[in-house]
Scaffold this motif. Sequence first.
Motif, short mmCIF file in Angstrom:
data_model
loop_
_atom_site.label_atom_id
_atom_site.label_comp_id
_atom_site.label_asym_id
_atom_site.label_seq_id
_atom_site.Cartn_x
_atom_site.Cartn_y
_atom_site.Cartn_z
N THR A 96 -13.40 -111.25 -51.65
CA THR A 96 -12.70 -110.11 -51.99
C THR A 96 -13.29 -108.91 -51.40
O THR A 96 -12.37 -107.85 -51.08
N HIS A 97 -14.67 -108.91 -50.91
CA HIS A 97 -15.28 -107.77 -50.37
C HIS A 97 -14.92 -107.60 -48.74
O HIS A 97 -16.05 -107.56 -47.86
N THR A 109 -23.84 -100.13 -46.35
CA THR A 109 -22.58 -100.73 -46.26
C THR A 109 -21.36 -99.82 -45.78
O THR A 109 -21.57 -98.56 -46.20
N PRO A 110 -20.30 -100.14 -45.22
CA PRO A 110 -19.29 -99.25 -44.48
C PRO A 110 -18.28 -98.85 -45.79
O PRO A 110 -18.04 -99.74 -46.65
N PHE A 164 -18.01 -104.95 -48.46
CA PHE A 164 -19.62 -105.09 -48.51
C PHE A 164 -20.13 -106.45 -47.76
O PHE A 164 -21.21 -106.61 -47.78
N LYS A 165 -19.22 -107.45 -47.55
CA LYS A 165 -19.71 -108.59 -47.26
C LYS A 165 -19.75 -108.82 -45.52
O LYS A 165 -20.20 -110.13 -45.36
N ALA A 166 -19.35 -108.08 -44.80
CA ALA A 166 -19.53 -108.14 -43.30
C ALA A 166 -19.53 -107.07 -42.50
O ALA A 166 -18.51 -106.12 -42.81
N PHE A 167 -20.66 -106.55 -42.22
CA PHE A 167 -20.81 -105.44 -41.45
C PHE A 167 -22.05 -105.66 -40.39
O PHE A 167 -22.70 -106.65 -40.39
N LEU A 168 -22.32 -104.64 -39.39
CA LEU A 168 -23.09 -104.70 -38.51
C LEU A 168 -24.54 -104.32 -38.69
O LEU A 168 -24.51 -103.03 -39.20
N VAL A 169 -25.66 -104.92 -38.20
CA VAL A 169 -26.92 -104.05 -38.64
C VAL A 169 -27.77 -104.55 -37.28
O VAL A 169 -27.46 -105.21 -36.57
N ASN A 170 -28.65 -103.77 -37.21
CA ASN A 170 -30.01 -103.93 -36.27
C ASN A 170 -31.30 -104.31 -37.38
O ASN A 170 -31.32 -103.94 -38.22
#
Length: 1016
Positions: free
Chosen positions: A414-415, A993-994, A1006-1012
Amino acid sequence: MTLGRREFLRNTGTCVAGASALALGFIPPRAQAQETRQYKLLRAKETRNNCTYCSVGCGILMYSLGDGAKNAKARIFHIEGDPDHPVSRGSLCPKGAGLVDFIHSESRLQYPTYRAPGSREWKRISWEEATDRIARLMKDDRDKNFIQRNEKGELVNRWLSTGMLASSAASNETGLLDFKFARSLGIMGLDCQARLCHAPTVAALGPSFGRGAMTNNWVDIKNANVVLIMGGNPAEAHPVGFKWVMEAKIRNAAQVLVVDPRFNRSAAVADFYAPIRAGSDAAFLLGVVNYLLSHDKIQHEYVQAYTNAALIVREDFQFHDGVFTGYDAAKRSYDMSSWDYERDEQGFAKKDLTFQNPRCVLNLLRDHASRYTPELVSQITGTPEKDFLHVCETLASTSVPDRTATMLFALGWTHHTNGSQIIRTAAIIQMLLGNVGMPGGGLNALRGHSNIQGYTDLGLLSTRLPGYMNLPKDSQQTLDTYLQASTPKADEPGEVNYWHNTPKFFVSLMKTLWGDHATAANSWGYDWLPKWDRSYDMLAYFELMHQGKVNGYIAQGFNPLAAMPDKNKMRDAFAKLKFLVTMDPLDTETSNFWQDEGVYNDAKPEEIQTEVFRLPSTCFAEENGSIVNSARWLQWHFSGAQPPGEAWSDGHILGTIFTKLRALYASEGGVCPEPLMNMQWNYRDPEEPTPEEVAQESNGYALADIQDATGKVVVRKGELLPDFSVMKDDGTTSSYCWIFAGSWTQAGNQMARRDNTDTGLGNTPGWAWAWPANRRLLYNRASMDPQGRPWDPRRQIIEWNGQRWVGADVPDYPLTSPPGSGVGPFIMQSEGVARLFSGHSLVDGPFPEHYEPTESPVTGPALGKTVRHNPVSRVFADEKPRMGDPEQFPYVATTYSITELFRHWTKHSQLNAIMQPEQFVEIGDRLAGKLHIKAGDMVRVSSKRGYIEAKAVVTKRLKRLNVMGNDLDQVGIPCHWGFKGATRKGFLANTLTPAMGDANSQTPEFKAFLVNVEKV
Ligand code: SF4
């Protein structure tokens, strides 16, 4: 065990010696305590309730001392699982096992407190002071900002500058009061936790099958031959419900497949695990659709009779370069007029049962899915091709009539900005396999919070009404216009099309809301309902708050600072409010958003001018009421103790503020008082409605004698309605939530029933009560062929007895429509069948399509299209600069829950805080090696929106994947810590989160975003 004489003497001698030593006081205190523990329940009162955390809805028994005599306050000292409960059977997971610590948490609020503008501290105030001041602030704001007419002069009666966030664990009875309170004032910014969890499920399953809920139930999972767990992790998030997966393995030798970015605890006991890149689920599932169609692994008879496969779609409907016909890039929306069937002169959909016509739904679907070849799916998802094919083959094994697969999913599907379409794809797979309506089949949405199913049913979302009706919009200025738009016409002749009863449900709701003030002459008070011009869902409303356009906010049993995306932006939004009211048993981050907590919450209290009221409320253990579990069971629970200190129930708080607002309008006048003054609030004590009277109101009453078609009186005036079939659209019945009709009848409270007799295949219709009409397995008529023969005799759940349908479950079908009548089994659908092609129902397409998450590591074209992101997802202009790119943020992060903690609640419970005391993140061993990070090192995880620091758990559970020819690492972020509670202080995970939302339900990604990731 048999004991010899020698052992017997030795043992009894020990006992005697032990007893003597105890009597003489030689046993140390700890041992004495152990000796006396066996008497713990003596003189205790036992009270039945349900776990307040997840929506498995496990039964609990609470034991309290205090006999109710004057000054003897009951105190709950022990909680254990209810052995009679048909789902939990006495089990509790680590969260449920810690419930007693939640009740007695040091974070429980005892008294109302107030934080003045610019202040650094809380000050205790009385309930009278608090509720007087809140009523004053609300009235002043409403009078100043209420909008009676829009720019076109249309009557809209809405109030936008104050909003309310309803709970997810409060009872249904509280939910009804929430609705009446907010809508009587014209509040449009009304939303609930469903927005943040399963709203995409409703958006997808409603159009697919007719209802947006879990199709089967927890126990029914045991009937499956294949269990696909994807987009969820029930072994951790729903541990007691997961026992039925194990039962399927034991009873049916079921194959359990897990597809997930992490090798999680569900995977640990599965038969097969396949890794996947977070955010690529739609591509995987569309690959399964392609496999089934290209290998002819579908259940033909089911697909032809029970889906819209044979219906013919309009010539002008097309799909090109990632968008469907009718796209307007400037508006980021579709003109959906071509997304429809070819129709005959009478308006019915044309069909071709030979499937020769290339415009048949099935042929268009085959074409659409053909791009998702195993090779390409593997490149997009990172799942090795052989793993993907194994999942395809195992699912395909259930395309025969006597095998079924169930799918279990939750927020992992869902996220996303295309979450609804991920679930639509899964629904299509289950239709092709003939698994919907079958015991052991279905699409089982595992709801998270204990009553979020109920709060969804009750219409506590910005543009919703109870029972899945819509709130009218500006252009629907008359009742007729609204009902015409809301009442579907049948797409095929002779179908049930149950929504044709909408006028009965709507008028019964209006009679509940406005009582005697609702008459035919005033269209049942239609004008008093607020009308909407756009969605004021949580993402949209907090955006307005951030722009300084919101003055007041009520957060009830909700912690949005921790729950909404982009926490730093959220804190800044709250700081622009004039007043904030929190109603909660616990001291939350939201009520303390203005506190300076250093790196965890870098606020400057002296600069924040928001007045904050922190109101203490009761928790589940201190109230009567009902909650709805994931399987739609309304379970009644009982209070086992009084609340701590001066805490009030939510109903008491709302009733008191409501009564004070009315008094202010009565004495001072004000803007548009009618909806408030005419709202039916005829409770014995208007300041403190009882759950029992509200529950009966929710079920509904006959307001006059109700007759059947023959003129026979079937319900007498004043009686509770037996079910929704007797409802009328002439003002002679009332019911707040039509799907709850039957929950409290003349026979009593059906929700409190405790007969756990298994009537077959794990059905227990005598336990509690399920909507609709106590059905436990939705669409169960589809478990038989059109002639009424079960697809699988071992799975027969209903049968035709010559006159009517009967069986182990309540038939989801007209009781007297005989086999061969041609009436479709999906009775809520205007076609009578399930939809492979969903017409106008979803805003982003009648067929699902894979789109990349808003922040994605894939930057080039794929799938033969240049449009990479969902072209109609929720994107606010000022969010764009807050999005990161893979150059700066090269890793894909995903958030999740762990078994010992529930969201941000259990960190207040001592037992759970001991089990998981400190924040951590999970990093794959290869990424850790590359960054020289060891287990236990502190790491900083940053996104474009902020950073968190936590201990690193270095694991093989997160594999490095190959995505579109490049190595890709993923990072796991559990979401449970914060700066309040019994655990060590931590960062709120939503800092990262975006704030982008699903196209249909605006649920954040909430379930897929970019980080370092960096070592600190
Ligand atoms: S959290 Fe869920 S599975 Fe655990 S005890 Fe509570 S209801 Fe049951």
